[in-house]
Design a protein around this motif. Structure first.
Motif, PDB file in Angstrom:
ATOM      1  N   VAL A  22      -6.415 -13.640   5.364  1.00  0.00           N
ATOM      2  CA  VAL A  22      -6.395 -14.093   3.961  1.00  0.00           C
ATOM      3  C   VAL A  22      -4.974 -14.184   3.392  1.00  0.00           C
ATOM      4  CG1 VAL A  22      -8.700 -13.208   3.423  1.00  0.00           C
ATOM      5  CG2 VAL A  22      -6.717 -11.728   3.064  1.00  0.00           C
ATOM      6  N   PHE A  23      -4.026 -13.597   4.104  1.00  0.00           N
ATOM      7  CA  PHE A  23      -2.633 -13.601   3.662  1.00  0.00           C
ATOM      8  C   PHE A  23      -2.014 -14.999   3.783  1.00  0.00           C
ATOM      9  CE2 PHE A  23       1.472 -11.007   4.070  1.00  0.00           C
ATOM     10  CZ  PHE A  23       1.388 -10.584   2.753  1.00  0.00           C
ATOM     11  N   GLU A  24      -2.613 -15.811   4.690  1.00  0.00           N
ATOM     12  CA  GLU A  24      -2.054 -17.119   5.001  1.00  0.00           C
ATOM     13  C   GLU A  24      -1.965 -18.017   3.757  1.00  0.00           C
ATOM     14  OE1 GLU A  24      -3.771 -18.628   8.513  1.00  0.00           O
ATOM     15  OE2 GLU A  24      -2.235 -20.193   8.714  1.00  0.00           O
TER      16      GLU A  24
ATOM     17  N   GLY B 106       9.940   2.819   5.342  1.00  0.00           N
ATOM     18  CA  GLY B 106      10.818   2.003   4.492  1.00  0.00           C
ATOM     19  C   GLY B 106      10.132   1.586   3.196  1.00  0.00           C
ATOM     20  N   ASP B 107       8.867   1.248   3.293  1.00  0.00           N
ATOM     21  CA  ASP B 107       8.111   0.826   2.098  1.00  0.00           C
ATOM     22  C   ASP B 107       7.916   2.006   1.150  1.00  0.00           C
ATOM     23  OD1 ASP B 107       7.663  -1.633   3.515  1.00  0.00           O
ATOM     24  OD2 ASP B 107       6.129  -0.569   4.649  1.00  0.00           O
ATOM     25  N   THR B 108       7.703   3.182   1.722  1.00  0.00           N
ATOM     26  CA  THR B 108       7.536   4.389   0.911  1.00  0.00           C
ATOM     27  C   THR B 108       8.852   4.733   0.215  1.00  0.00           C
ATOM     28  OG1 THR B 108       5.941   5.145   2.548  1.00  0.00           O
ATOM     29  CG2 THR B 108       6.753   6.793   1.012  1.00  0.00           C
TER      30      THR B 108
ATOM     31  N   THR C  24      -9.020  -9.297   6.048  1.00  0.00           N
ATOM     32  CA  THR C  24      -7.755  -8.733   5.555  1.00  0.00           C
ATOM     33  C   THR C  24      -6.655  -8.942   6.607  1.00  0.00           C
ATOM     34  OG1 THR C  24      -9.019  -7.101   4.332  1.00  0.00           O
ATOM     35  CG2 THR C  24      -6.711  -6.556   4.747  1.00  0.00           C
ATOM     36  N   PHE C  25      -5.410  -9.061   6.133  1.00  0.00           N
ATOM     37  CA  PHE C  25      -4.235  -9.136   7.008  1.00  0.00           C
ATOM     38  C   PHE C  25      -4.250  -7.959   7.980  1.00  0.00           C
ATOM     39  CE2 PHE C  25       0.422  -7.770   7.163  1.00  0.00           C
ATOM     40  CZ  PHE C  25       0.795  -8.679   8.138  1.00  0.00           C
ATOM     41  N   ARG C  26      -4.023  -8.261   9.281  1.00  0.00           N
ATOM     42  CA  ARG C  26      -4.019  -7.175  10.269  1.00  0.00           C
ATOM     43  C   ARG C  26      -2.717  -7.176  11.053  1.00  0.00           C
ATOM     44  NH1 ARG C  26      -9.090  -4.576  11.546  1.00  0.00           N
ATOM     45  NH2 ARG C  26     -10.533  -5.293   9.958  1.00  0.00           N
TER      46      ARG C  26
ATOM     47  N   ALA D  52       7.946  -5.700  -2.681  1.00  0.00           N
ATOM     48  CA  ALA D  52       7.904  -5.092  -1.343  1.00  0.00           C
ATOM     49  C   ALA D  52       7.878  -6.219  -0.309  1.00  0.00           C
ATOM     50  CB  ALA D  52       6.680  -4.184  -1.228  1.00  0.00           C
ATOM     51  N   ASN D  53       7.985  -5.840   0.952  1.00  0.00           N
ATOM     52  CA  ASN D  53       8.178  -6.846   1.983  1.00  0.00           C
ATOM     53  C   ASN D  53       7.048  -7.873   2.100  1.00  0.00           C
ATOM     54  OD1 ASN D  53       9.051  -8.166   4.285  1.00  0.00           O
ATOM     55  ND2 ASN D  53       8.082  -6.658   5.628  1.00  0.00           N
ATOM     56  N   ILE D  54       7.351  -9.083   1.678  1.00  0.00           N
ATOM     57  CA  ILE D  54       6.538 -10.283   1.945  1.00  0.00           C
ATOM     58  C   ILE D  54       7.498 -11.471   1.959  1.00  0.00           C
ATOM     59  CG2 ILE D  54       4.111  -9.991   1.224  1.00  0.00           C
ATOM     60  CD1 ILE D  54       4.985 -10.942  -1.575  1.00  0.00           C
TER      61      ILE D  54
ATOM     62  N   SER E  13       0.842  -1.208   0.000  1.00  0.00           N
ATOM     63  CA  SER E  13       0.000   0.000   0.000  1.00  0.00           C
ATOM     64  C   SER E  13       0.870   1.249   0.000  1.00  0.00           C
ATOM     65  CB  SER E  13      -0.912   0.034   1.223  1.00  0.00           C
ATOM     66  OG  SER E  13      -1.650  -1.143   1.305  1.00  0.00           O
ATOM     67  N   TYR E  14       1.850   1.275   0.906  1.00  0.00           N
ATOM     68  CA  TYR E  14       2.747   2.430   0.967  1.00  0.00           C
ATOM     69  C   TYR E  14       3.582   2.543  -0.315  1.00  0.00           C
ATOM     70  CZ  TYR E  14       1.900   3.237   5.958  1.00  0.00           C
ATOM     71  OH  TYR E  14       1.320   3.543   7.168  1.00  0.00           O
ATOM     72  N   ALA E  15       4.140   1.409  -0.743  1.00  0.00           N
ATOM     73  CA  ALA E  15       5.050   1.433  -1.895  1.00  0.00           C
ATOM     74  C   ALA E  15       4.318   1.862  -3.165  1.00  0.00           C
ATOM     75  CB  ALA E  15       5.682   0.054  -2.080  1.00  0.00           C
TER      76      ALA E  15
HETATM   77  P1  AMP Z   1       7.578  -0.716   7.933  1.00  0.00           P
HETATM   78  O1  AMP Z   1       7.234   0.389   8.894  1.00  0.00           O
HETATM   79  O2  AMP Z   1       8.308  -0.249   6.723  1.00  0.00           O
HETATM   80  O3  AMP Z   1       8.230  -1.879   8.618  1.00  0.00           O
HETATM   81  O4  AMP Z   1       6.195  -1.283   7.352  1.00  0.00           O
HETATM   82  C1  AMP Z   1       5.085  -1.412   8.146  1.00  0.00           C
HETATM   83  C2  AMP Z   1       3.987  -2.120   7.383  1.00  0.00           C
HETATM   84  O5  AMP Z   1       4.365  -3.473   7.153  1.00  0.00           O
HETATM   85  C3  AMP Z   1       2.692  -2.128   8.158  1.00  0.00           C
HETATM   86  O6  AMP Z   1       1.728  -1.341   7.475  1.00  0.00           O
HETATM   87  C4  AMP Z   1       2.296  -3.611   8.237  1.00  0.00           C
HETATM   88  O7  AMP Z   1       0.967  -3.822   7.843  1.00  0.00           O
HETATM   89  C5  AMP Z   1       3.256  -4.327   7.314  1.00  0.00           C
HETATM   90  N1  AMP Z   1       3.766  -5.589   7.881  1.00  0.00           N
HETATM   91  C6  AMP Z   1       4.021  -5.874   9.181  1.00  0.00           C
HETATM   92  N2  AMP Z   1       4.480  -7.144   9.312  1.00  0.00           N
HETATM   93  C7  AMP Z   1       4.502  -7.678   8.060  1.00  0.00           C
HETATM   94  C8  AMP Z   1       4.865  -8.975   7.513  1.00  0.00           C
HETATM   95  N3  AMP Z   1       5.297  -9.968   8.306  1.00  0.00           N
HETATM   96  N4  AMP Z   1       4.780  -9.150   6.171  1.00  0.00           N
HETATM   97  C9  AMP Z   1       4.368  -8.148   5.378  1.00  0.00           C
HETATM   98  N5  AMP Z   1       3.995  -6.931   5.813  1.00  0.00           N
HETATM   99  C10 AMP Z   1       4.063  -6.680   7.144  1.00  0.00           C
END
Ligand code: AMP
Length: 304
Positions: free
Chosen positions: A100-102, A233-235, A77-79, A121-123, A30-32
């Motif tokens: 649902v991410f599972e 970081g994602d941004t 949704t993933f929380r 992005a981070n997954i 979402s951020y990226a």
């Molecule tokens: P950051 O601050 O860059 O670490 O990113 C935070 C975002 O990462 C949050 O909006 C979370 O929803 C998401 N997040 C947290 N843990 C995970 C994970 N294990 N896998 C993917 N995304 C995650």
């Protein structure tokens, strides 16, 4: 050119010492995607549940973010929930519900497969690899990761790295990955495991970029008011990938230097408000203005 972005799409609860908000749009993708969309069209890949607001699909549409690759499936949704201390660099994860991410298996629509620029992005690294498996020779692949994958799925991460052009990670992750205390040694060592370029983020202290024989160090844009560091970081990664996709055909080190500054500028806006609220209101003029200020501040030789 457009950029494909895959990662998490989440509903976050974020607590700082002064405020707490829940059900916020969050997640690495979402951020990226929002950050990248200031520079190039985006093709988004992810999964959401049936509790996810339709208004976010409208937001993506308004920002030229193609959401055909976002699966909506039955379930939640993933929380994620996190809490910051007064030192906003320190964060504790309070809870994670994969929901649902599972069972998420990224599936690329046909129109996504030829995208030239990719941001993983981070997954989980297996999912990042799975996306690359479905693509036709992307020109430039950027990947982000986190300590969780370094600690729990190291072999999968190692298998991904040779397929990555630019790996982005933070200082503690770089140290953890290499068992080096020096970030310079860590950056050089990570390059040897595959990625052509490595960017190491140092939070409010900026970032380092490693290339072949090239090196670049930049500060972070100094801010007085930080409200929510989540997603910085994602941004940063989204800004880099979007800038490259929208601006260059063949990526050179000089492009990456500029991309890092744009990434830092976007991240500096993101932390000024909770969730994506600042990015939603941001204009390209504001980005340009802050980029110019940042450039002036970084000059160490000034002609009278
Ligand atoms: P950051 O601050 O860059 O670490 O990113 C935070 C975002 O990462 C949050 O909006 C979370 O929803 C998401 N997040 C947290 N843990 C995970 C994970 N294990 N896998 C993917 N995304 C995650």
């Amino acid at each position: 050119m457009s950029v494909l972005v895959v990662g998490s799409i989440a509903l976050d609860t974020v607590k700082t010492p002064v405020e707490e908000h829940s059900n916020l749009l969050g997640g690495s993708a979402s951020y990226a995607a929002a950050a990248a969309s200031f520079f190039s069209p985006v093709k988004l890949v992810g999964v959401v549940g049936n509790d996810f607001p339709d208004s976010e699909f409208e937001f993506w549409k308004s920002r030229k973010i193609d959401s055909e690759g976002v699966q909506r499936v039955n379930g939640k949704t993933f929380r994620w929930s996190g809490e910051y201390s007064w030192d906003l660099n320190m964060r504790e994860t309070r809870s994670i519900a994969l929901n649902v991410f599972e069972n998420f298996q990224p599936k690329l629509p046909g129109s996504y497969r030829k995208t030239d620029f990719v941001l993983l992005a981070n997954i989980a690294p297996t999912l990042q690899s799975h996306v690359l498996d479905q693509m036709e020779q992307p020109r430039f692949v950027v990947a982000d990761t986190m300590d969780l994958w370094i600690e729990t799925t190291r072999a999968d991460l190692d298998a991904l790295l040779p397929r990555v052009d630019l790996l982005i990670l933070n200082d503690s992750e770089a140290r953890e990955m290499t068992k080096e205390t020096s970030l310079i040694k860590a950056g050089r060592r990570i390059r040897k495991s595959g990625p052509r370029y490595v960017a190491i983020k140092k939070g409010e202290h900026g970032a380092l970029l490693f290339g072949d024989d090239e090196f670049f160090s930049c500060g972070a844009y100094p801010l007085e008011d930080i409200h929510d560091p989540t997603g910085a970081g994602d941004t940063f990664a989204g800004g880099i990938a979007g800038y490259l996709a929208g601006t260059v055909k063949t990526v050179h080190f000089t492009d990456l230097r500029k991309a890092m500054i744009y990434g830092s500028v976007l991240a500096s806006f993101a932390v000024e408000a909770f969730s994506l609220e600042r990015l939603r209101k941001l204009s390209t003029d504001e980005i340009k203005e802050r980029y110019e200020t940042f450039k002036l501040m970084s000059q160490f030789e000034v002609t009278a």
